[in-house]
Design an enzyme around this catalytic site. Structure first.
Site, PDB file in Angstrom:
ATOM      1  N   GLU A  15      37.625  13.085  79.615  1.00  0.00           N
ATOM      2  CA  GLU A  15      38.853  12.539  79.023  1.00  0.00           C
ATOM      3  C   GLU A  15      38.651  11.116  78.486  1.00  0.00           C
ATOM      4  OE1 GLU A  15      42.366  14.496  81.673  1.00  0.00           O
ATOM      5  OE2 GLU A  15      40.817  13.446  82.792  1.00  0.00           O
ATOM      6  N   ASP A 219      47.523  22.432  77.312  1.00  0.00           N
ATOM      7  CA  ASP A 219      47.899  23.822  77.609  1.00  0.00           C
ATOM      8  C   ASP A 219      49.390  23.867  77.868  1.00  0.00           C
ATOM      9  OD1 ASP A 219      48.326  23.700  80.792  1.00  0.00           O
ATOM     10  OD2 ASP A 219      46.634  22.430  80.264  1.00  0.00           O
TER      11      ASP A 219
HETATM   12  N1  ADE Z   1      46.501  19.005  83.458  1.00  0.00           N
HETATM   13  C1  ADE Z   1      46.333  19.667  82.302  1.00  0.00           C
HETATM   14  N2  ADE Z   1      46.930  20.862  82.341  1.00  0.00           N
HETATM   15  C2  ADE Z   1      47.492  20.957  83.575  1.00  0.00           C
HETATM   16  C3  ADE Z   1      48.221  21.960  84.230  1.00  0.00           C
HETATM   17  N3  ADE Z   1      48.492  23.128  83.634  1.00  0.00           N
HETATM   18  N4  ADE Z   1      48.633  21.730  85.510  1.00  0.00           N
HETATM   19  C4  ADE Z   1      48.348  20.560  86.112  1.00  0.00           C
HETATM   20  N5  ADE Z   1      47.642  19.593  85.549  1.00  0.00           N
HETATM   21  C5  ADE Z   1      47.227  19.779  84.277  1.00  0.00           C
END
Ligand code: ADE
Length: 258
Positions: A15, A219
């Site tokens: 990151e 996501d």
């Molecule tokens: N960081 C990136 N995506 C995530 C997710 N789905 N749940 C928790 N932390 C995250």
């Protein structure tokens, strides 16, 4: 240069990796098993830190940054799962408030409240968040140029937006539609979920240190949340972080931080 550094923190190297080479006169330190890169950027003293994943990792790192490096402000940057309607992959979320969605000492204390603090929500520093949101908007306007059309299509990114509001944190990677639905119903104003921001917020509140949390949506916290995760961090989120943080430092907005 200011005596006390600005701290930029990410959970994982992927990151932060695009920002590390931009550090001038970099020196690497390892403390409590974590890597810290001290140097300068655009005339600002800066420390880049890798916290590791989860709330305890973030809390330990924030405490080290404040006590060992005397960081005058902390910015957490990385990825998050989108929860709010319209918070899409490739968008950026600037947290205005942070909450631990897995904090529950009920019936002794109201659900989500951090016991004995009287608070569930911790406010990010307004000036710092304003400045980062402005830099994020400038970055989104250049997204196609920065990422390349092929990457945009590959990751399904189209006209990315900047959102501002509640970000929730917990020690769980949310990777089913059922779980993210439960979260969104319990916390309808939550824009995104991640695993560190609210812990950093609690530590910064204890030490009266300004902080901000800036996340790229990797996501939708659903059944496909893990797909392309590492590639997204490397090819999208770390590029956004580099451009946004450098814009913020370059435009002198960073000097406004106490
Ligand atoms: N960081 C990136 N995506 C995530 C997710 N789905 N749940 C928790 N932390 C995250």
């Amino acid at each position: 240069m200011e005596p006390h550094p600005l701290a930029i923190v990410s959970a994982m190297h992927e990151e932060l990796r695009a920002l590390v080479p931009a550090l001038v006169d970099a020196q690497q330190h390892t403390l409590a098993g974590r890597r810290f890169f001290v140097g300068s950027m655009h005339g600002h003293a800066v420390v880049l830190a890798l916290s590791g994943i989860g709330k305890v990792s973030a809390a330990t790192t924030a405490t080290l940054l404040i006590n060992e490096f005397n960081a005058r402000a902390l910015v957490f940057t990385g990825v998050a799962g989108g929860l709010g309607a319209g918070v899409r992959v490739g968008d950026v979320v600037v947290a205005r408030q942070l909450l631990q969605h897995d904090m529950d000492a009920s019936p002794l204390f109201p659900r989500y409240e951090v016991p004995l603090t009287g608070r569930a929500r911790f406010d990010a520093d307004a000036g710092l968040s304003n400045a980062l949101a402005t830099s994020a908007l400038r970055c989104m306007a250049r997204a196609a140029e920065l990422l390349g059309e092929a990457h945009m299509i590959d990751f399904g990114i189209d006209s990315p937006l900047v959102h501002e509001g509640l970000v929730v944190s917990g020690d769980r990677f949310v990777s089913t539609a059922a779980e993210s639905r439960v979260l969104a119903e319990a916390l309808p104003d939550a824009l995104a979920v991640e695993m560190e921001g609210a812990a950093l917020a609690q530590v910064c509140a204890d030490f009266h240190r300004p902080f901000a949390v800036l996340r790229t949506v990797s996501d939708r916290a659903d059944d496909s949340a893990h797909a392309d995760f590492t590639r997204f961090m490397t090819e999208v989120a770390s590029v956004y972080t580099r451009v946004i943080v450098q814009d913020w430092l370059h435009t002198n907005a960073a000097r406004a931080v106490a």
